[in-house]
Write an enzyme that holds these catalytic residues in place. Structure first.
Site, PDB file in Angstrom:
ATOM      1  N   ARG A 239       0.814  -1.226   0.000  1.00 29.47           N
ATOM      2  CA  ARG A 239       0.000   0.000   0.000  1.00 29.47           C
ATOM      3  C   ARG A 239       0.845   1.273   0.000  1.00 29.47           C
ATOM      4  NH1 ARG A 239      -3.848   2.498   4.633  1.00 29.47           N
ATOM      5  NH2 ARG A 239      -5.677   3.080   3.390  1.00 29.47           N
TER       6      ARG A 239
ATOM      7  N   ILE B 168      -8.046   6.532  -0.671  1.00 27.97           N
ATOM      8  CA  ILE B 168      -7.674   5.133  -0.852  1.00 27.97           C
ATOM      9  C   ILE B 168      -8.384   4.389   0.276  1.00 27.97           C
ATOM     10  CG2 ILE B 168      -5.517   5.468   0.456  1.00 27.97           C
ATOM     11  CD1 ILE B 168      -4.272   3.232  -1.206  1.00 27.97           C
ATOM     12  N   SER B 169      -9.151   3.359  -0.086  1.00 26.70           N
ATOM     13  CA  SER B 169      -9.992   2.673   0.901  1.00 26.70           C
ATOM     14  C   SER B 169      -9.150   1.974   1.961  1.00 26.70           C
ATOM     15  CB  SER B 169     -10.887   1.640   0.205  1.00 26.70           C
ATOM     16  OG  SER B 169     -11.789   2.272  -0.664  1.00 26.70           O
ATOM     17  N   GLN B 170      -9.778   1.723   3.104  1.00 28.04           N
ATOM     18  CA  GLN B 170      -9.054   1.030   4.163  1.00 28.04           C
ATOM     19  C   GLN B 170      -8.782  -0.410   3.735  1.00 28.04           C
ATOM     20  OE1 GLN B 170     -12.503   1.644   6.965  1.00 28.04           O
ATOM     21  NE2 GLN B 170     -11.702  -0.257   7.806  1.00 28.04           N
ATOM     22  N   PRO B 171      -7.623  -0.947   4.100  1.00 29.10           N
ATOM     23  CA  PRO B 171      -7.210  -2.269   3.629  1.00 29.10           C
ATOM     24  C   PRO B 171      -8.222  -3.379   3.894  1.00 29.10           C
ATOM     25  CG  PRO B 171      -5.343  -1.134   4.573  1.00 29.10           C
ATOM     26  CD  PRO B 171      -6.532  -0.266   4.830  1.00 29.10           C
TER      27      PRO B 171
END
Length: 201
Positions: free
Chosen positions: A28, A54-57
């Site tokens: 990431r 950016i979306s959370q993992p």
């Protein structure tokens, strides 16, 4: 990153070997702006500019597990943003697969392309500027991933799925998984409790 991956495996969010391997290969940190470098491995969304994130993992992991990407798949990634989901998918589909990321914001198209160029994916892997229509109406895909929230189920995407194909899309505060059984039959599941930036189309 490995600690975050391990926690997602223990938590049951990550379980498919190909998806786990992609998370290990596509770090990431290559997709997060340097001003947020200390938060790269926090399980939270982060700004990437243009009022996008950016979306959370763990959310990305959950969506990819629902999408069931396979080697050789043709995949459309709508709302590619910084390019992280596109890169994860490229890692999974391999040299016989094809991933097309779509992004409406020109700045993010360029940012995503730069980020993808940091990797040497063997298959066809690219990010394009989205057109006026949602998706790519003249093509059909094995899988379609949408990373922004629609107000209503975007039925126009069903015609862009091959039979047996899967669409994973946030609608309001739920993630929906649709499987195209035939031209007239869809299976669907709803997973509530998520928050995304709005889908623009």
């Amino acid at each position: 990153m490995n600690e975050l991956i391990d926690s997602m495996i223990v938590g049951g969010v990550l379980h498919t070997p190909a998806v786990i391997d992609a998370f290990k290969k596509v770090d990431r940190r290559y997709f997060v702006p340097s001003s947020f470098s200390e938060h790269i491995y926090v399980d939270a969304p982060l700004p990437i500019g243009e009022e996008q994130t950016i979306s959370q993992p763990s959310t990305v992991a959950f969506m990819l597990e629902q999408l069931e990407p396979r080697e050789g798949d043709s995949i459309l990634d709508i709302g590619s943003g910084s390019g992280w989901t596109t890169a994860l998918l490229c890692s999974i589909v391999g040299e016989t697969g094809r991933v097309t990321g779509l992004e409406r914001k020109e700045v993010l198209v360029e940012q995503g392309r730069r980020n993808l160029s940091k990797f040497d994916f063997p298959g066809e892997c690219r990010i394009e500027k989205a057109g006026e229509s949602l998706g790519i109406p003249e093509k059909k895909f094995d899988k379609i991933l949408v990373s922004a929230s629609a107000d209503e189920i975007p039925e126009v995407l069903f015609s862009q799925l091959k039979e047996g194909g899967i669409l994973v899309v946030p609608v309001r505060n739920s993630i929906f998984k649709f499987k195209k059984i035939s031209q007239t039959q869809l299976e669907s599941r709803e997973f509530p409790g998520f928050v995304f930036v709005p889908l623009i189309y």
